[in-house]
Design a protein around this motif. Sequence first.
Motif, mmCIF file in Angstrom:
data_model
loop_
_atom_site.group_PDB
_atom_site.id
_atom_site.type_symbol
_atom_site.label_atom_id
_atom_site.label_comp_id
_atom_site.label_asym_id
_atom_site.label_seq_id
_atom_site.Cartn_x
_atom_site.Cartn_y
_atom_site.Cartn_z
ATOM 1 N N ILE A 67 0.918 -1.206 -0.010
ATOM 2 C CA ILE A 67 -0.085 -0.072 -0.060
ATOM 3 C C ILE A 67 0.887 1.375 -0.007
ATOM 4 O O ILE A 67 0.320 2.360 0.166
ATOM 5 C CB ILE A 67 -0.917 0.052 1.135
ATOM 6 N N GLY A 68 2.098 1.209 -0.143
ATOM 7 C CA GLY A 68 2.972 2.178 -0.136
ATOM 8 C C GLY A 68 2.626 3.232 -1.153
ATOM 9 O O GLY A 68 2.624 4.444 -0.832
ATOM 10 N N GLY A 69 2.318 2.815 -2.431
ATOM 11 C CA GLY A 69 2.035 3.651 -3.627
ATOM 12 C C GLY A 69 0.915 4.478 -3.068
ATOM 13 O O GLY A 69 0.607 6.023 -3.414
ATOM 14 N N ALA A 95 -9.160 18.843 -9.521
ATOM 15 C CA ALA A 95 -9.223 17.568 -10.449
ATOM 16 C C ALA A 95 -8.109 17.050 -11.003
ATOM 17 O O ALA A 95 -7.897 15.832 -11.265
ATOM 18 C CB ALA A 95 -10.149 17.987 -11.431
ATOM 19 N N GLY A 96 -7.083 17.906 -11.899
ATOM 20 C CA GLY A 96 -5.961 17.571 -12.503
ATOM 21 C C GLY A 96 -5.017 17.217 -11.509
ATOM 22 O O GLY A 96 -4.359 15.914 -11.832
ATOM 23 N N GLY A 97 -4.653 17.553 -10.380
ATOM 24 C CA GLY A 97 -3.730 16.842 -9.453
ATOM 25 C C GLY A 97 -4.250 15.740 -9.135
ATOM 26 O O GLY A 97 -3.428 14.821 -8.860
ATOM 27 N N THR A 98 -5.373 15.618 -8.611
ATOM 28 C CA THR A 98 -6.050 14.173 -8.339
ATOM 29 C C THR A 98 -5.918 13.178 -9.287
ATOM 30 O O THR A 98 -5.642 12.104 -9.147
ATOM 31 C CB THR A 98 -7.643 14.288 -7.807
ATOM 32 N N ALA A 102 -3.898 9.542 -9.043
ATOM 33 C CA ALA A 102 -4.950 8.495 -9.269
ATOM 34 C C ALA A 102 -4.025 7.647 -10.666
ATOM 35 O O ALA A 102 -3.893 6.396 -10.412
ATOM 36 C CB ALA A 102 -6.237 8.625 -9.633
ATOM 37 N N ALA A 103 -3.755 8.202 -11.428
ATOM 38 C CA ALA A 103 -3.018 7.582 -12.773
ATOM 39 C C ALA A 103 -1.637 6.848 -12.329
ATOM 40 O O ALA A 103 -1.350 5.805 -12.913
ATOM 41 C CB ALA A 103 -2.784 8.453 -13.866
ATOM 42 N N CYS A 104 -1.168 7.475 -11.163
ATOM 43 C CA CYS A 104 0.210 6.724 -10.743
ATOM 44 C C CYS A 104 0.037 5.157 -9.873
ATOM 45 O O CYS A 104 0.958 4.842 -9.705
ATOM 46 C CB CYS A 104 0.990 7.771 -9.967
ATOM 47 N N VAL A 105 -1.234 5.035 -9.429
ATOM 48 C CA VAL A 105 -1.246 4.141 -8.699
ATOM 49 C C VAL A 105 -2.576 3.042 -8.959
ATOM 50 O O VAL A 105 -2.768 2.122 -8.441
ATOM 51 C CB VAL A 105 -1.674 4.442 -7.146
ATOM 52 N N VAL A 106 -3.144 3.299 -10.066
ATOM 53 C CA VAL A 106 -4.121 2.420 -10.866
ATOM 54 C C VAL A 106 -3.384 1.112 -11.292
ATOM 55 O O VAL A 106 -2.379 1.096 -11.975
ATOM 56 C CB VAL A 106 -5.089 3.006 -12.034
ATOM 57 N N LEU A 117 -8.066 3.749 -16.908
ATOM 58 C CA LEU A 117 -8.282 5.431 -17.346
ATOM 59 C C LEU A 117 -9.687 5.635 -16.821
ATOM 60 O O LEU A 117 -9.897 6.660 -16.380
ATOM 61 C CB LEU A 117 -8.277 5.642 -18.824
ATOM 62 N N LEU A 118 -10.832 4.834 -17.000
ATOM 63 C CA LEU A 118 -12.185 5.011 -16.403
ATOM 64 C C LEU A 118 -12.072 4.945 -14.764
ATOM 65 O O LEU A 118 -12.599 5.877 -14.306
ATOM 66 C CB LEU A 118 -12.816 3.958 -16.787
ATOM 67 N N ALA A 119 -11.118 4.044 -14.327
ATOM 68 C CA ALA A 119 -11.052 4.119 -12.696
ATOM 69 C C ALA A 119 -10.373 5.548 -12.396
ATOM 70 O O ALA A 119 -10.834 6.069 -11.465
ATOM 71 C CB ALA A 119 -10.071 3.095 -12.451
ATOM 72 N N VAL A 120 -9.482 6.098 -13.285
ATOM 73 C CA VAL A 120 -8.843 7.366 -12.754
ATOM 74 C C VAL A 120 -10.065 8.312 -12.794
ATOM 75 O O VAL A 120 -10.081 9.269 -11.815
ATOM 76 C CB VAL A 120 -7.626 7.961 -13.891
ATOM 77 N N VAL A 121 -10.693 8.604 -13.911
ATOM 78 C CA VAL A 121 -11.843 9.442 -13.658
ATOM 79 C C VAL A 121 -12.734 9.404 -12.847
ATOM 80 O O VAL A 121 -13.128 10.377 -11.915
ATOM 81 C CB VAL A 121 -12.650 9.314 -15.373
#
Length: 335
Positions: A67-69, A95-98, A102-106, A117-121
């Motif tokens: 769970i580190g990431g 929204a952009g920062g979030t 999110a894109a880094c840990v999906v 990508l849908l999960a990021v949104v």
Amino acid sequence: MLYGIAAAATALLLTALLAAALRIPALRLRLVERRREVPLSGGVAVVAVTGAVAGVEEWGGAAGSGIGGLLVAGGFVALLGLVDDVWRLRRRVLAGGTAVAAACVVPYGETGVLPGLLAVVWAVGVTLAFRGLDHADGLAGTAGVVGAFGAAACAAVDVMDGVAGLMSVLAAALTGFLLHNWHPARAGLGSCGSMSAGFVIALALVHVRAGFGLAESAGVLFALTALASADAVLVLLTRRLGGRPAARGAPDHLAHRLRRLGLTVPGITLLLGLAALSGALVGVLAHAERVGSDALWWVGGGALLVVLSLSRVPVYAARRSVSPQVGAPLRVRNG
């Protein structure tokens, strides 16, 4: 199991103590909810304690729990929210920062690129929806406790001990915070606490449901975050139909509308908390395959019925002539 219980108990106690200890520094630094001067010490306390307790298990043990990431990304979102508490960032910046975090840990390897990508949104939407819930005493914290416990239960079903432990610690920390946030609130969550809680819950659920079918996963994810999702849909729908900018704050959330119907603030929090708990219970049972996917349609249908019913409550034209009682903690913010 004993370690998990001890970690949760520690998180609850430390958050309650730290939120109280940080009240005066928050007031002196003007880290307050602007309309009522409530110190936003709760969000900092929840983030600090959750990160510390969960971090001990992740980096202090012989083997990491994976769970580190998620902890690092959640910390980044918390910092972004703290900046918003101080300087009020634009919605697109949040929204952009979030989205970047999110894109880094999906887990794209398990979800695939397009579902990832849908999960990021979806994670961005849930994060901002939790921020939007932080307008009534106890509401965002209650939604966070329910969502975190639901995510912990789903992770436990799949024997994802790291995620289950993190969610249990977060739920306990939010419970400790609620000791100061129940009406009348003595400490607030702010964007720091609400955004980080929503983000971590959303990404934990993405990890739990990775590899499952997309349609059923969407139903489970909605059920486990039904309160925040329904509130966001109600606000966006009514502002769109009313010709109002989506980013302009207004007293048009679920709690505001229920307040206009005559419910008390604690009553609203309890009612919406029970609704969130019902949806989360269905989501957990569906994830564990104890109920069929048809049950998820009932959650969606119930949420839609609530949204359509409360959308008829007048809030825009009557907001100057009909106002909550003096001292009522329902407030307007950029949500």
